[in-house]
Design a protein around this motif. Structure first.
Motif, PDB file in Angstrom:
ATOM      1  N   MET A 174       9.149 -16.721  -3.533  1.00 48.85           N
ATOM      2  CA  MET A 174       8.644 -15.500  -2.932  1.00 48.85           C
ATOM      3  C   MET A 174       8.451 -14.362  -3.958  1.00 48.85           C
ATOM      4  N   ARG A 175       6.978 -13.843  -3.815  1.00 47.37           N
ATOM      5  CA  ARG A 175       6.662 -12.777  -4.757  1.00 47.37           C
ATOM      6  C   ARG A 175       6.381 -11.611  -4.109  1.00 47.37           C
ATOM      7  N   ASN A 176       6.421 -10.353  -4.868  1.00 50.76           N
ATOM      8  CA  ASN A 176       5.860  -9.048  -4.312  1.00 50.76           C
ATOM      9  C   ASN A 176       4.871  -8.997  -5.070  1.00 50.76           C
ATOM     10  N   LEU A 177       3.493  -8.728  -4.255  1.00 53.02           N
ATOM     11  CA  LEU A 177       2.393  -8.163  -4.830  1.00 53.02           C
ATOM     12  C   LEU A 177       1.859  -6.910  -4.782  1.00 53.02           C
ATOM     13  N   LEU A 178       1.498  -6.285  -5.586  1.00 56.56           N
ATOM     14  CA  LEU A 178       1.073  -4.700  -5.451  1.00 56.56           C
ATOM     15  C   LEU A 178      -0.628  -5.015  -5.848  1.00 56.56           C
ATOM     16  N   MET A 179      -1.411  -4.010  -4.984  1.00 53.35           N
ATOM     17  CA  MET A 179      -2.648  -4.176  -5.097  1.00 53.35           C
ATOM     18  C   MET A 179      -3.199  -2.834  -4.796  1.00 53.35           C
ATOM     19  N   LYS A 180      -4.341  -2.498  -5.648  1.00 52.26           N
ATOM     20  CA  LYS A 180      -5.195  -1.247  -5.555  1.00 52.26           C
ATOM     21  C   LYS A 180      -6.339  -1.619  -4.590  1.00 52.26           C
ATOM     22  N   VAL A 181      -6.666  -0.743  -3.766  1.00 44.80           N
ATOM     23  CA  VAL A 181      -7.853  -0.978  -2.872  1.00 44.80           C
ATOM     24  C   VAL A 181      -8.606   0.453  -2.710  1.00 44.80           C
ATOM     25  N   SER A 182     -10.003   0.094  -2.927  1.00 47.96           N
ATOM     26  CA  SER A 182     -10.626   1.408  -2.387  1.00 47.96           C
ATOM     27  C   SER A 182     -11.527   1.120  -1.020  1.00 47.96           C
ATOM     28  N   TYR A 183     -11.717   2.134  -0.284  1.00 49.26           N
ATOM     29  CA  TYR A 183     -12.395   1.905   0.954  1.00 49.26           C
ATOM     30  C   TYR A 183     -13.207   3.226   1.342  1.00 49.26           C
ATOM     31  N   ASP A 184     -14.301   2.771   2.082  1.00 51.78           N
ATOM     32  CA  ASP A 184     -15.488   4.010   2.713  1.00 51.78           C
ATOM     33  C   ASP A 184     -14.745   3.980   4.150  1.00 51.78           C
ATOM     34  N   GLY A 185     -13.971   4.861   4.569  1.00 57.68           N
ATOM     35  CA  GLY A 185     -13.195   5.061   5.930  1.00 57.68           C
ATOM     36  C   GLY A 185     -14.085   5.290   6.813  1.00 57.68           C
ATOM     37  N   THR A 186     -15.541   5.800   6.679  1.00 61.27           N
ATOM     38  CA  THR A 186     -16.377   6.297   7.767  1.00 61.27           C
ATOM     39  C   THR A 186     -16.197   5.404   8.831  1.00 61.27           C
ATOM     40  N   ASP A 187     -16.174   4.012   8.951  1.00 60.53           N
ATOM     41  CA  ASP A 187     -16.405   3.223  10.194  1.00 60.53           C
ATOM     42  C   ASP A 187     -15.102   2.453  10.545  1.00 60.53           C
ATOM     43  N   TYR A 188     -14.007   3.317  10.354  1.00 53.83           N
ATOM     44  CA  TYR A 188     -12.575   2.652  10.455  1.00 53.83           C
ATOM     45  C   TYR A 188     -11.675   3.632  11.231  1.00 53.83           C
ATOM     46  N   ASN A 189     -10.742   3.191  11.946  1.00 50.51           N
ATOM     47  CA  ASN A 189      -9.901   3.888  12.695  1.00 50.51           C
ATOM     48  C   ASN A 189      -8.584   4.281  11.860  1.00 50.51           C
ATOM     49  N   GLY A 190      -8.847   4.677  10.494  1.00 52.11           N
ATOM     50  CA  GLY A 190      -7.944   5.240   9.682  1.00 52.11           C
ATOM     51  C   GLY A 190      -7.205   3.973   8.891  1.00 52.11           C
ATOM     52  N   PHE A 191      -6.227   4.035   8.245  1.00 51.51           N
ATOM     53  CA  PHE A 191      -5.692   2.928   7.359  1.00 51.51           C
ATOM     54  C   PHE A 191      -4.669   2.142   8.184  1.00 51.51           C
ATOM     55  N   GLN A 192      -3.870   2.839   8.677  1.00 45.37           N
ATOM     56  CA  GLN A 192      -2.625   2.318   9.568  1.00 45.37           C
ATOM     57  C   GLN A 192      -2.994   1.443  10.943  1.00 45.37           C
ATOM     58  N   THR A 193      -2.598   0.201  11.016  1.00 49.06           N
ATOM     59  CA  THR A 193      -2.624  -0.562  12.146  1.00 49.06           C
ATOM     60  C   THR A 193      -2.260   0.233  13.468  1.00 49.06           C
TER      61      THR A 193
END
Lengths: 267, 267
Positions: free
Chosen positions: B1-20
């Motif tokens: 098991m590994r713990n992976l960390l990532m950096k992400v960019s997004y254009d939030g215009t067409d989404y209902n926010g980050f969180q599920t």
């Protein structure tokens, strides 16, 4: 009757180019519909030239005749409220009745933007060609310089071009880079903006120049071969046509002083 | 098991926010679907924090656990090919198993962009609040400075906030202007970028700060009244909540050195 001249910016992503065509959904259609909604007049606008589907404009110029009494300073805001948000009219002025946006254009400048970072720039993605592989920018500049001057640009024109002469003059052409978005420690090369400024352009001319310059940047073609390509006067001698999304009509300049604010013409 | 960390960019215009959330179509949903498509694992990612609907990110951080043997350097390109073009993963690395993106975030920086030109900037329109009226930028800067330090930010938090404490520390806050797009001879003021950097932020906090600062910029509120608003500890004392589209999660910083490339954490 007045002759009104306007400057318009647009994001061409979602349009079938500038000029009215059977498929509809062109920048011209939306501008003429907004003028109709505002003034009640069914006009036909004349632009400095067409732009292809997906190509953008920072400073496209058009003019049209109107009998409307709406003061000239009201037109921009009034039209913008009747236009989609990706078309914005930014200047309006009255010009002499014989002024014609296409025939009197003295100089046009296009900008083509390549994102040469490993990852796409999502905030600018609609206005850039993403090319993650390494590019030799010095070689591209050297190749570009061969095009400055008066030449027969048949090799850099669409085979569909019906113009009687393919001789055009490029006054200046240069590359500017913007490395502000490069991530440290990576092969990111930033944004590569290529400006080409000339008397006029043939169909696909800037996009074929760019497709060929990218081939130079990739090391598949020597910069000096641009000369040979020009001399061939054969579309097959040049590289591919680069995607429209990276192209923007940057500015159009005119050589008139009567009845116009000079700042429109030099930006 | 590994713990992976990532950096992400997004254009939030067409989404209902980050969180599920029940309505779906969130950034988190798309990231988890891309991870599932790539690794076959149904993971739950942990981000540095949520962002509202319409809000963007230049450098959001998230981590998750995986048993996949895919080398860490392959993840970015492999995920991006499975993500919509307005979500881009730009960094990936393995971190210690006990690393948690939200709990260990030491500093977050947001940027809010106002376009104070007469006309909208159509190429940046998705990432700016357009405010064509004149703004007193000096007054806005003076008002903003009152927020630096450790304060109870109840006045600048959504009434729906359920946090037990509204005390947060703003380490720094400043305004940068970009006048490169101003048209000469007009009242154009260019782009006004407000940066706010702190230990953590309450729901709507930056947007309420900005709505209040705009009121200051319009001359309807004196800069020193920011102090009184803070002391009131009452949402009604502050200005309106500025639109989400102008807001971008700029960066998240951490204070760890084990197993991570330091450049991720300082940009």
């Amino acid at each position: 009757m007045r002759n009104l001249l306007m400057k318009v910016s647009y994001d061409g992503t979602d349009y079938n180019g500038f000029q009215t065509q059977p498929g509809g959904h062109t920048i011209q259609d939306y501008l003429e519909e907004a003028i109709l909604a505002l003034s009640g007049e069914q006009v036909k606008i004349t632009a400095s030239g067409r732009t292809d589907a997906g190509v953008h404009a920072r400073g496209q110029i058009f003019n049209f005749y109107t009998s409307s009494q709406i003061p000239v300073e009201r037109w921009c805001v009034a039209l913008n409220s009747r236009l989609p948000e990706d078309i914005v009219v930014t200047e309006a002025m009255e010009v002499p009745l014989d002024f014609h946006s296409r025939r009197e254009a003295k100089r046009k400048t296009y900008r083509y933007t390549i994102n040469a970072n490993q990852f796409p720039d999502l905030f600018g993605r609609r206005y850039q060609l993403h090319h993650p592989g390494s590019l030799d920018i010095e070689a591209m500049s050297a190749g570009l310089r061969h095009l400055i001057g008066t030449h027969d640009f048949t090799s850099f024109a669409s085979r569909k071009s019906t113009k009687p002469s393919h001789v055009r003059t490029i006054y200046d052409a240069w590359i500017e880079t913007d490395t502000s978005m490069c991530r440290p420690g990576t092969r990111d090369q930033g944004l590569i903006h290529t400006y080409v400024s000339g008397s006029g352009f043939l169909q696909h001319m800037v996009r074929i120049i760019m497709g060929t310059l990218i081939t130079v940047g990739e090391g598949k073609l020597k910069p000096d071969e641009m000369k040979r390509i020009l001399e061939a006067r054969n579309r097959a001698a040049a590289g591919p046509t680069a995607m429209g999304k990276g192209l923007m009509l940057w500015s159009v300049e005119y050589d008139i002083t009567d009845g116009v604010k000079p700042d429109l013409w030099n930006t």
